[in-house]
Design an enzyme around this catalytic site. Sequence first.
Site, short mmCIF file in Angstrom:
data_model
loop_
_atom_site.label_atom_id
_atom_site.label_comp_id
_atom_site.label_asym_id
_atom_site.label_seq_id
_atom_site.Cartn_x
_atom_site.Cartn_y
_atom_site.Cartn_z
N SER A 137 4.60 -8.28 -4.77
CA SER A 137 5.31 -8.29 -3.50
C SER A 137 4.42 -8.98 -2.46
O SER A 137 3.31 -8.52 -2.20
CB SER A 137 5.62 -6.85 -3.08
OG SER A 137 6.18 -6.80 -1.80
N LYS A 163 8.16 -11.42 -5.16
CA LYS A 163 9.08 -10.93 -4.13
C LYS A 163 8.52 -11.34 -2.78
O LYS A 163 7.34 -11.14 -2.51
CB LYS A 163 9.16 -9.40 -4.25
CG LYS A 163 9.80 -8.68 -3.07
CD LYS A 163 10.10 -7.24 -3.44
CE LYS A 163 9.55 -6.26 -2.43
NZ LYS A 163 9.85 -4.85 -2.77
N LYS A 165 8.75 -10.95 1.31
CA LYS A 165 9.26 -10.14 2.41
C LYS A 165 9.88 -11.10 3.43
O LYS A 165 9.32 -12.16 3.73
CB LYS A 165 8.12 -9.36 3.06
CG LYS A 165 7.55 -8.27 2.17
CD LYS A 165 8.54 -7.12 2.02
CE LYS A 165 7.89 -5.92 1.34
NZ LYS A 165 8.82 -4.78 1.25
N ASP A 190 12.98 -9.21 0.08
CA ASP A 190 13.11 -7.83 0.57
C ASP A 190 13.08 -7.85 2.09
O ASP A 190 12.09 -8.25 2.70
CB ASP A 190 11.96 -6.97 0.02
CG ASP A 190 12.11 -5.49 0.36
OD1 ASP A 190 13.11 -5.12 1.03
OD2 ASP A 190 11.22 -4.69 -0.04
N GLU A 215 16.93 -7.50 -1.65
CA GLU A 215 16.63 -6.06 -1.51
C GLU A 215 16.82 -5.60 -0.06
O GLU A 215 16.32 -6.22 0.88
CB GLU A 215 15.18 -5.83 -1.96
CG GLU A 215 14.72 -4.38 -1.92
CD GLU A 215 13.29 -4.22 -2.48
OE1 GLU A 215 12.79 -5.16 -3.12
OE2 GLU A 215 12.68 -3.16 -2.24
N ASP A 240 16.84 -0.12 -1.76
CA ASP A 240 15.57 0.61 -1.78
C ASP A 240 15.74 1.80 -0.84
O ASP A 240 16.17 2.89 -1.26
CB ASP A 240 14.44 -0.35 -1.35
CG ASP A 240 13.07 0.29 -1.20
OD1 ASP A 240 12.96 1.52 -1.33
OD2 ASP A 240 12.08 -0.43 -0.92
N LYS A 264 11.87 4.30 -6.59
CA LYS A 264 10.54 4.75 -6.20
C LYS A 264 10.58 6.26 -6.32
O LYS A 264 11.40 6.90 -5.64
CB LYS A 264 10.23 4.38 -4.74
CG LYS A 264 10.04 2.89 -4.50
CD LYS A 264 9.75 2.59 -3.03
CE LYS A 264 9.60 1.09 -2.84
NZ LYS A 264 9.58 0.71 -1.41
N GLY A 292 7.21 -0.13 -5.34
CA GLY A 292 5.85 0.32 -5.08
C GLY A 292 5.65 0.65 -3.62
O GLY A 292 6.45 0.24 -2.77
O1 OSB Z 1 9.95 -2.12 0.63
O2 OSB Z 1 9.27 -2.26 -1.35
C1 OSB Z 1 9.03 -2.06 -0.17
C2 OSB Z 1 5.28 -1.53 0.35
C3 OSB Z 1 5.28 -0.52 1.28
C4 OSB Z 1 6.49 -0.06 1.75
C5 OSB Z 1 7.69 -0.61 1.29
C6 OSB Z 1 7.68 -1.61 0.34
C7 OSB Z 1 6.45 -2.11 -0.11
C8 OSB Z 1 6.32 -3.22 -1.03
C9 OSB Z 1 5.03 -3.32 -1.80
O3 OSB Z 1 7.14 -4.09 -1.17
C10 OSB Z 1 5.17 -2.91 -3.21
C11 OSB Z 1 3.82 -2.70 -3.88
O4 OSB Z 1 3.25 -3.68 -4.36
O5 OSB Z 1 3.34 -1.55 -3.91
MG MG Z 2 11.69 -2.54 -0.54
#
Ligand code: OSB
Ligand code: MG
Length: 371
Positions: A137, A163, A165, A190, A215, A240, A264, A292
Amino acid sequence: MNFRIDSVVLHHVRMRLKAPFETSFGVELDRDCVILEVRSEGLTGWGECVAGSFPGYSYETTDTAWHILKDFLIPAVFEAPLASPADLTTRYGAYKGHPLARAGLELALWDLQGLASRRSLADILGVDRQSVPVGVSVGIQPTAAVLLDTVQAYVDQGYPRVKLKIKPGRDIEEVTLVQGAFPWLPLQVDANSAYSLDQAPVFEEMDELGLLLIEQPLGEDDLLDHSLLQARLRTPLCLDESIQSLRHARQALEIDACRVINIKQARVGGLTEAIAVHDLCLAHGVPVWCGGMLETGVGRAANLALAGLPGFQLPGDVSASDRYYAQDIAEPAFHLAQDGTIEIPTGPGLGINVLKDELAAVTLRKEVLRM
Ligand code: OSB
Ligand code: MG
């Protein structure tokens, strides 16, 4: 099996991320969380509560989780022995919300169950894979050049899916740029709920890019609007933040609010509920993948085991330990293999060893609670 919980030690830790992680809800330089050390009849189980320093991803923070754990959830487990981690659901009774706090405590009980029975978490869950496919990510980057360099570095390390952001104003252009530079690379985005339905044209444009999934484009409580948006797109929406329980998952699938779910364990209040969401999706042929929360090695070990279940058909956001921290608080470190997978731990329970000195070095506050 019966667990009498003798004591729980809460550790508020703050870990410096290798690089700042920016999402539509803010920038994190450090990752705060609560590490739980649960002692039961000579064994110590570990858990991680991923609530962070500010209510950006979830309304929970490290401090609210500390309060809920200390004043409500932990006293409830001291009341009487527990038959299994799933027992927590009834033990918590009428207490509302705070899934991240619940999940942290539940995780330590899973670890204890594994240690007591000398079985790995993966084995207890019935996982038959040895390793799981993973992705990475990538946070919002300061410039286009840095974005391309960042993706290049992860591609060089062997991550087979990325992924990105996104947030309003930082979306189509950046995704198109990355896609142009890495046309063969499976990409997903995302938004962390940064858009509203009247911005649907952004996603209609993005729909042409052939992304794996989009996402959480809309608000956490916008299940209906996600369904209206999904009807206008071919790209699967993936939820999510919106999916906080089995009931949410069922309702989302029923109204076609998404075609993929990011699971999650923390967000749904623990592994027990996460497995229920997985089973529902598997029965409906809806692919899931493991999300994650920038976990330490404690939470990461659990994510790897969970991601071994058969419904996890897409690479997870469960990257190698060295993607996050220069020094983790548990060993072994998890490494990315040549085939873009990470091995599931095989030792009893979570299969990790918490490094006491490293933990102490990042602990801001510690409290021992006794029966
Ligand atoms: O939205 O998936 C998410 C990290 C912290 C809070 C929300 C998210 C995320 C990530 C990182 O996208 C995922 C990871 O590598 O742990
Ligand atoms: Mg997410």
